[in-house]
Write an enzyme that holds these catalytic residues in place. Structure first.
Site, PDB file in Angstrom:
ATOM      1  CG  ASP A 192      -2.260   0.589   1.026  1.00  0.00           C
ATOM      2  OD1 ASP A 192      -2.321   1.829   0.870  1.00  0.00           O
ATOM      3  OD2 ASP A 192      -3.264  -0.142   1.012  1.00  0.00           O
ATOM      4  CG  HIS A 222      -5.401   4.046   0.620  1.00  0.00           C
ATOM      5  ND1 HIS A 222      -4.876   2.784   0.644  1.00  0.00           N
ATOM      6  CD2 HIS A 222      -6.626   3.945   0.035  1.00  0.00           C
ATOM      7  CE1 HIS A 222      -5.749   1.935   0.094  1.00  0.00           C
ATOM      8  NE2 HIS A 222      -6.813   2.621  -0.292  1.00  0.00           N
ATOM      9  CB  SER A 243      -9.317   0.463  -0.758  1.00  0.00           C
ATOM     10  OG  SER A 243      -8.340   0.559  -1.753  1.00  0.00           O
TER      11      SER A 243
END
Length: 591
Positions: free
Chosen positions: A345, A377, A533
């Protein structure tokens, strides 16, 4: 087989030596062509050339499957003298020596071990050096173990559906010489070198020195067409990636491509996967798609691909979602203890209040001088997986160890993206850390090299979970979620309705909460996020814990999950929800 030339020196060789011929340099020695023999001086010493033939296994003689203790014949050519090599079985995160009954240059009979083999599994077979430092032959041939024949693997020898891997004396992964040593990425804060023990985990992963794919990769599948949009914005300009079975093959390919003007700019061993990846720079004004097609036409067995770009699959959104209740997830003290999770990620903020004190190990794979993408994120995904149980944002498996491979960059145009090359390096590192499940909350186009590497990752027994994509119901499949064997996860809201931007297709496996999830910003303030996600970590956690708790094996984890879902949409598996909304079957607790 090791052979010596059968050419004999002239009768006068002894006389020539006695009169004091000067010894010749080994580098200057060479066989004399037959059409020149008559013109040579009478007493010249003709060189003795040592020819080393690479052992080649062409087949394995067995019935449909074999049982422990069975004899199996290995067929091939150039097998070395008995005693100069050994025979071993590999695969399923194991490396098992075998006893030989007979040995010739073309046939070896082995006896399968009575213990250690896993039922219903396939093992590749190869010749190796006696000190286990490297394979001497290809390992593309395999032996299938009967599904009902194995009784020698005790429960104590198995952890999470895989055999514990014991360190082998003298095992170095790859035999290296000169400058041909494994390339190790620079370590960042929290990085654990391959082979380092971590609390609550297994023995360190020790690569056998070969590759499940074998010496010489099989021919690649037909490549997907590269659309104009991908050519314009979806690849690294002026670059090609080549995957090789070993360093020797990589160097040979580089020499061959140099004649076409391609120049290697990066090369690295994938130590955990037994492969080598090389990035090449194209000549100026060359188009990636055109050059790639030329290479595929002229070298059809070459594993070449563009360096595709991938994006994160999440966004900000609206109202609170009781996600844990939707999947019947309940946890107690110690939930996740001993588990090893992996994620690829963006960067993670280790000083975030929800992660302080948690077991999070980070490794950046960005090249020097590349700006890392914002950590929003990656931090959100990490908190979903292992967030502290002492704060406001409880993670699914708070006592697990999380290995974070940071691969996303921030471009000058404001985009957040990564490349296939960095993702491949990250997968190799996570295999070395022997994680149980890898979470991929990212997506993009199909890449043949990444596809082959993921096959190798899953062959080790590691599960891979990926977000299904946020491009809408009419968009093409998103990879790696659409790859066979990868668990693809879509997102639903509190009313069990499909996320409006979710991709659809027959590759969708499961649905999980992923709309309006309350997650923290970097400053700790709440924000509501949506996207596939944020649905993927629920499946990652559930699969990891079901294996750890002994509820399912590695191979049966996904099958078991199918039996505990709430069917949504049309009956059975469908293109919107897959098998349905996942459900936990028990309380997550310590062991």
């Amino acid at each position: 087989m090791w052979q010596q030339s059968n050419r004999h020196s002239p009768p006068g060789i002894l006389l020539a030596l006695l009169v004091g011929l000067q010894p010749c340099n080994a580098a200057e020695m060479g066989a004399i062509p037959s059409n020149q023999i008559q013109s040579q001086p009478l007493f010249q010493v003709r060189s003795e050339t040592l020819v080393v033939e690479t052992p080649i296994i062409t087949g394995v003689s067995q019935s449909i499957c074999a049982k422990p203790g069975d004899s199996v014949q290995i067929i091939g050519n150039h097998f070395p003298p008995h005693g100069t090599a050994g025979v071993a079985l590999g695969g399923n995160s194991q490396h098992l020596d075998v006893v030989t009954k007979s040995w010739s240059t073309t046939q070896i009979t082995i006896v399968l071990p009575l213990s250690g083999l896993q039922a219903g599994k396939r093992y590749y077979v190869g010749l190796e050096k006696p000190d286990h430092s490297r394979w001497l032959s290809n390992i593309s041939q395999s032996v299938m173990i009967c599904s009902d024949a194995v009784t020698g693997v005790s429960r104590s020898a198995v952890f999470q559906g895989r055999m514990q891997i014991q360190p082998r004396q003298g095992s170095s992964g790859f035999a290296s010489s000169g400058n041909d040593a494994p390339s190790v990425p620079p370590q960042t804060e929290g990085t654990v070198p391959p082979g380092t023990m971590q609390p609550g985990g297994n023995q360190p992963f020790r690569p056998s020195g070969g590759t499940l794919i074998g010496a010489g990769l099989p021919s690649p599948p037909q490549a997907p067409a590269m659309t104009a949009d991908i050519q314009e914005r979806g690849i690294e300009p002026g670059e090609l990636l080549i995957l090789s079975a070993d360093m020797q093959e990589a160097l040979q390919i580089a020499q061959q491509l140099a004649t076409s003007g391609l120049r290697p700019i990066r090369r690295q061993r994938l130590v955990g996967l037994g492969l080598v990846i090389t990035a090449f720079r194209l000549p100026k004004d060359d188009r990636v798609a055109q050059r790639l097609q030329q290479l595929r036409d002229s070298l059809p067995t070459l594993w070449g691909e563009a360096n595709h770009r991938y994006q994160l699959l999440g966004s900000a959104a609206g109202t609170e979602e009781p996600a844990y209740e939707q999947i019947a997830w309940r946890s107690e003290t110690g939930c996740g203890s001993g588990l090893r999770l992996g994620m690829i990620d963006a960067a993670v903020a280790p000083d975030h209040a929800a992660l302080v004190g948690q077991s999070v190990i980070r490794h950046s794979f960005l090249s020097a001088g590349i700006s890392a993408a914002p950590a929003e994120h990656g931090t959100a995904i990490a908190i979903q997986l292992v967030g502290s149980n002492r704060g406001e944002y409880l993670g699914l498996l708070p006592e697990a160890t999380l290995y974070v491979a940071e691969v996303f960059r921030a471009t000058t145009a404001g985009r957040t993206e990564t490349t296939a090359e960095w993702v491949i390096h990250a997968l190799d590192w996570l295999v070395q850390q022997q994680v149980h499940v890898i979470n991929l909350s990212l997506g993009g186009p199909r890449n043949l090299l990444l596809e082959k590497v993921l096959e190798r990752v899953m062959a080790t027994g590691t599960l891979v979970v990926a977000a299904a994509g946020n491009q809408g119901p009419k968009a093409p499949p998103v990879y790696p979620a659409a790859q066979q064997g990868v668990v693809a996860v879509t997102a639903i809201d509190q009313a069990r309705r499909l996320y409006s931007q979710a991709n659809q297709g027959d590759y969708i496996d499961f649905a999980a909460p992923g709309v309006d999830l309350r997650l923290p910003r970097l400053d700790g303030s709440p924000v509501y996020r949506s996207g596939t996600s944020f649905a993927a970590p629920f499946v990652t956690a559930l699969l990891a814990y079901s294996q750890y708790a002994g509820e399912a094996s590695v191979s049966g984890g996904v099958e078991a999950l199918k039996q505990h879902t709430i069917d949504l949409g049309v009956p059975g598996k469908d293109t919107q929800f897959g098998w349905g909304l996942i459900q936990a079957t028990g309380i997550c607790s310590g062991r």
